[in-house]
Design a protein around this motif. Structure first.
Motif, PDB file in Angstrom:
ATOM      1  N   SER A  19       0.917  -1.194  -0.121  1.00 58.01           N
ATOM      2  CA  SER A  19      -0.004  -0.035   0.023  1.00 58.01           C
ATOM      3  C   SER A  19       0.989   1.418   0.020  1.00 58.01           C
ATOM      4  CB  SER A  19      -0.964   0.083   1.199  1.00 58.01           C
ATOM      5  OG  SER A  19      -0.310  -0.073   2.374  1.00 58.01           O
ATOM      6  N   SER A  20       2.047   1.435   0.827  1.00 54.21           N
ATOM      7  CA  SER A  20       2.676   2.282   0.854  1.00 54.21           C
ATOM      8  C   SER A  20       4.340   2.106   1.511  1.00 54.21           C
ATOM      9  CB  SER A  20       2.035   3.466   1.664  1.00 54.21           C
ATOM     10  OG  SER A  20       2.883   4.688   2.028  1.00 54.21           O
ATOM     11  N   LYS A  21       5.146   2.933   1.223  1.00 55.43           N
ATOM     12  CA  LYS A  21       6.325   2.518   1.617  1.00 55.43           C
ATOM     13  C   LYS A  21       6.652   2.830   3.115  1.00 55.43           C
ATOM     14  CE  LYS A  21      11.309   3.871   0.899  1.00 55.43           C
ATOM     15  NZ  LYS A  21      12.193   4.782   0.080  1.00 55.43           N
ATOM     16  N   SER A  22       5.610   3.783   3.626  1.00 57.36           N
ATOM     17  CA  SER A  22       5.771   3.765   5.026  1.00 57.36           C
ATOM     18  C   SER A  22       4.865   3.131   5.912  1.00 57.36           C
ATOM     19  CB  SER A  22       5.512   5.308   5.471  1.00 57.36           C
ATOM     20  OG  SER A  22       4.362   6.028   4.829  1.00 57.36           O
ATOM     21  N   ASP A  23       3.611   2.308   5.241  1.00 57.67           N
ATOM     22  CA  ASP A  23       2.935   1.904   6.038  1.00 57.67           C
ATOM     23  C   ASP A  23       3.237   0.796   7.186  1.00 57.67           C
ATOM     24  OD1 ASP A  23       0.859   3.522   5.367  1.00 57.67           O
ATOM     25  OD2 ASP A  23       0.057   2.174   4.156  1.00 57.67           O
ATOM     26  N   TYR A  24       4.183  -0.043   6.529  1.00 52.78           N
ATOM     27  CA  TYR A  24       4.491  -1.124   7.536  1.00 52.78           C
ATOM     28  C   TYR A  24       5.527  -0.751   8.527  1.00 52.78           C
ATOM     29  CZ  TYR A  24       7.223  -5.459   8.882  1.00 52.78           C
ATOM     30  OH  TYR A  24       7.621  -6.435   9.456  1.00 52.78           O
ATOM     31  N   PRO A  25       6.644   0.166   8.367  1.00 55.58           N
ATOM     32  CA  PRO A  25       7.246   0.624   9.504  1.00 55.58           C
ATOM     33  C   PRO A  25       6.300   1.517  10.499  1.00 55.58           C
ATOM     34  CG  PRO A  25       8.272   1.173   7.539  1.00 55.58           C
ATOM     35  CD  PRO A  25       7.050   0.728   7.168  1.00 55.58           C
ATOM     36  N   LEU A  26       5.361   2.073  10.021  1.00 50.85           N
ATOM     37  CA  LEU A  26       4.605   2.923  10.765  1.00 50.85           C
ATOM     38  C   LEU A  26       3.714   2.043  11.898  1.00 50.85           C
ATOM     39  CD1 LEU A  26       3.250   5.883   8.789  1.00 50.85           C
ATOM     40  CD2 LEU A  26       4.694   6.022  10.656  1.00 50.85           C
ATOM     41  N   ALA A  27       3.208   0.661  11.089  1.00 50.05           N
ATOM     42  CA  ALA A  27       2.282  -0.115  12.027  1.00 50.05           C
ATOM     43  C   ALA A  27       3.456  -0.866  12.799  1.00 50.05           C
ATOM     44  CB  ALA A  27       2.035  -1.280  10.985  1.00 50.05           C
ATOM     45  N   VAL A  28       4.371  -0.863  12.695  1.00 47.40           N
ATOM     46  CA  VAL A  28       5.541  -1.539  13.558  1.00 47.40           C
ATOM     47  C   VAL A  28       5.722  -0.741  14.661  1.00 47.40           C
ATOM     48  CG1 VAL A  28       7.721  -2.613  13.960  1.00 47.40           C
ATOM     49  CG2 VAL A  28       6.524  -3.119  12.147  1.00 47.40           C
ATOM     50  N   ARG A  29       6.053   0.607  14.377  1.00 51.69           N
ATOM     51  CA  ARG A  29       6.292   1.935  15.290  1.00 51.69           C
ATOM     52  C   ARG A  29       5.102   1.790  16.235  1.00 51.69           C
ATOM     53  NH1 ARG A  29       6.923   7.690  13.579  1.00 51.69           N
ATOM     54  NH2 ARG A  29       8.058   6.889  12.092  1.00 51.69           N
ATOM     55  N   GLY A  30       3.780   1.791  15.773  1.00 58.48           N
ATOM     56  CA  GLY A  30       2.565   2.053  16.356  1.00 58.48           C
ATOM     57  C   GLY A  30       2.414   0.798  17.307  1.00 58.48           C
ATOM     58  N   THR A  31       2.699  -0.494  17.012  1.00 56.15           N
ATOM     59  CA  THR A  31       2.701  -1.515  18.006  1.00 56.15           C
ATOM     60  C   THR A  31       3.622  -1.469  18.981  1.00 56.15           C
ATOM     61  OG1 THR A  31       2.087  -2.953  15.960  1.00 56.15           O
ATOM     62  CG2 THR A  31       2.850  -4.199  17.821  1.00 56.15           C
ATOM     63  N   LEU A  32       4.772  -1.254  18.774  1.00 54.10           N
ATOM     64  CA  LEU A  32       5.781  -1.197  19.943  1.00 54.10           C
ATOM     65  C   LEU A  32       5.525   0.125  20.895  1.00 54.10           C
ATOM     66  CD1 LEU A  32       9.357  -1.174  17.800  1.00 54.10           C
ATOM     67  CD2 LEU A  32       8.228  -3.004  19.180  1.00 54.10           C
ATOM     68  N   ASN A  33       4.890   1.381  20.390  1.00 52.44           N
ATOM     69  CA  ASN A  33       4.471   2.158  21.344  1.00 52.44           C
ATOM     70  C   ASN A  33       3.262   1.653  22.132  1.00 52.44           C
ATOM     71  OD1 ASN A  33       6.144   3.917  20.367  1.00 52.44           O
ATOM     72  ND2 ASN A  33       4.957   4.923  18.950  1.00 52.44           N
ATOM     73  N   ASN A  70      10.825   8.734  16.072  1.00 49.13           N
ATOM     74  CA  ASN A  70       9.981   8.913  14.694  1.00 49.13           C
ATOM     75  C   ASN A  70      11.206   8.565  13.551  1.00 49.13           C
ATOM     76  OD1 ASN A  70       8.044   9.917  15.869  1.00 49.13           O
ATOM     77  ND2 ASN A  70       8.314  12.067  15.812  1.00 49.13           N
ATOM     78  N   THR A  71      11.237   7.303  13.266  1.00 50.77           N
ATOM     79  CA  THR A  71      11.853   6.820  12.302  1.00 50.77           C
ATOM     80  C   THR A  71      11.408   5.549  11.530  1.00 50.77           C
ATOM     81  OG1 THR A  71      14.085   5.469  11.953  1.00 50.77           O
ATOM     82  CG2 THR A  71      13.226   5.109  13.892  1.00 50.77           C
ATOM     83  N   PHE A  72      11.727   5.553  10.333  1.00 45.69           N
ATOM     84  CA  PHE A  72      11.155   4.590   9.627  1.00 45.69           C
ATOM     85  C   PHE A  72      12.220   3.075   9.362  1.00 45.69           C
ATOM     86  CE2 PHE A  72       9.094   8.304   8.194  1.00 45.69           C
ATOM     87  CZ  PHE A  72       7.665   7.924   8.069  1.00 45.69           C
ATOM     88  N   ASN A  73      13.219   3.287  10.225  1.00 49.16           N
ATOM     89  CA  ASN A  73      14.267   2.149  10.117  1.00 49.16           C
ATOM     90  C   ASN A  73      13.717   1.237  11.415  1.00 49.16           C
ATOM     91  OD1 ASN A  73      16.395   0.434  10.324  1.00 49.16           O
ATOM     92  ND2 ASN A  73      17.912   1.908  10.728  1.00 49.16           N
ATOM     93  N   ILE A  74      13.149   0.244  10.870  1.00 48.08           N
ATOM     94  CA  ILE A  74      12.616  -0.807  11.801  1.00 48.08           C
ATOM     95  C   ILE A  74      13.471  -1.452  12.741  1.00 48.08           C
ATOM     96  CG2 ILE A  74      11.534  -3.042  11.999  1.00 48.08           C
ATOM     97  CD1 ILE A  74       9.732  -2.332   9.634  1.00 48.08           C
ATOM     98  N   ALA A  75      14.920  -1.351  12.353  1.00 49.99           N
ATOM     99  CA  ALA A  75      15.747  -2.245  13.225  1.00 49.99           C
ATOM    100  C   ALA A  75      16.137  -1.262  14.352  1.00 49.99           C
ATOM    101  CB  ALA A  75      17.025  -2.586  12.251  1.00 49.99           C
ATOM    102  N   SER A  76      16.098  -0.057  14.094  1.00 45.66           N
ATOM    103  CA  SER A  76      16.530   0.859  15.287  1.00 45.66           C
ATOM    104  C   SER A  76      15.122   1.337  16.070  1.00 45.66           C
ATOM    105  CB  SER A  76      17.146   2.280  14.543  1.00 45.66           C
ATOM    106  OG  SER A  76      16.188   2.843  13.991  1.00 45.66           O
ATOM    107  N   MET A  77      14.195   0.841  15.912  1.00 47.04           N
ATOM    108  CA  MET A  77      12.869   1.195  16.613  1.00 47.04           C
ATOM    109  C   MET A  77      13.010   0.553  18.024  1.00 47.04           C
ATOM    110  SD  MET A  77       9.863   0.839  14.167  1.00 47.04           S
ATOM    111  CE  MET A  77       9.769   1.870  12.778  1.00 47.04           C
TER     112      MET A  77
END
Length: 249
Positions: A19-33, A70-77
């Protein structure tokens, strides 16, 4: 029990990536939060009140969570849940020591350990207001009598004698006559029950404390919901992407 099929999770992930380049990282970030928030909330409202006897809400107030950068790098979240290093300008760390059973090291010569007597008969109870160290009138024998005894077994009897002569209740730092335990004793005048009661035991500079886990069980409860949290975040991202696509027409 609510269950989620692993195939559904993989399908959601594939859709996010498409769907979008940012959607997956944003979903992971939101889950961690969300996971950090759930962990801290469970700790404050459920686990800490069950594991510890709290006199007020101060301890729970030192526990919280921090969101991912606020990063899109999943490894650093990385989100955080636990006790903050500083709360209201004061350093904390009591709960971290309880979690691991780390020793308490006194800033002075001794560690102060409240006895069951100070707590109203049980370690599970809080220290009675009248027995709190901050409100006690504490003396050494040399502050009370001209010639303090050099025999540790006679320190308490000498303090009781002073209380009887002056009809005064106070606390004294001394050794108990029976076991020569060093501590702070409340001394009562003649005619009152429990004329000498140890309120605080003065032990060595370092005191080992029993391990009481509170963060680990909180995280375990929260982690059991991680698939639900991820699914919620994934659907939220997909719905936003869909709404953006519809607005283009």
């Amino acid at each position: 029990m609510f269950r989620i099929d692993a195939k559904d999770i993989q399908k959601l992930t594939d859709n996010l990536r498409k769907s979008s380049k940012s959607d997956y990282p944003l979903a992971v970030r939101g889950t961690l939060n969300s996971l950090a928030f759930e962990t801290s909330n469970i700790a404050k409202t459920k686990i800490i009140p069950e594991v510890f006897t709290t006199r007020n809400s101060y301890i729970q107030g030192t526990v919280g969570y921090k969101r991912c950068d606020n990063t899109f790098n999943i490894a650093s979240m990385q989100s955080f849940a636990g006790q903050f290093d500083v709360s209201k300008g004061k350093p904390t760390g009591q709960l971290a020591k309880q979690e691991t059973g780390s020793p308490i090291i006194a800033k002075g010569a001794y560690t102060f350990v409240a006895t069951p007597t100070a707590r109203g008969g049980s370690y599970k109870k809080t220290i009675r207001k009248s027995n709190r160290f901050s409100g006690l009138e504490v003396y050494k024998l040399e502050n009370l009598v001209r010639t303090p005894t050099k025999d540790q077994r006679k320190e308490i009897p000498q303090a009781i004698g002073y209380a009887e002569r002056h009809h005064k209740t106070f606390a004294v730092i001394a050794h108990s006559p029976l076991y020569l335990r060093y501590g702070i004793f409340k001394i009562l005048p003649s005619g009152k029950a429990g004329r000498a009661s140890m309120l605080y035991s003065l032990k060595d500079k370092k005191t080992n404390i029993k391990r009481h886990e509170w963060l680990r069980p909180s995280a375990s409860i929260a982690t059991a919901k991680v698939e639900q949290l991820y699914t919620k975040e994934a659907h939220k991202r997909l719905e936003k992407s869909l709404s953006r696509g519809l607005r283009r027409f």
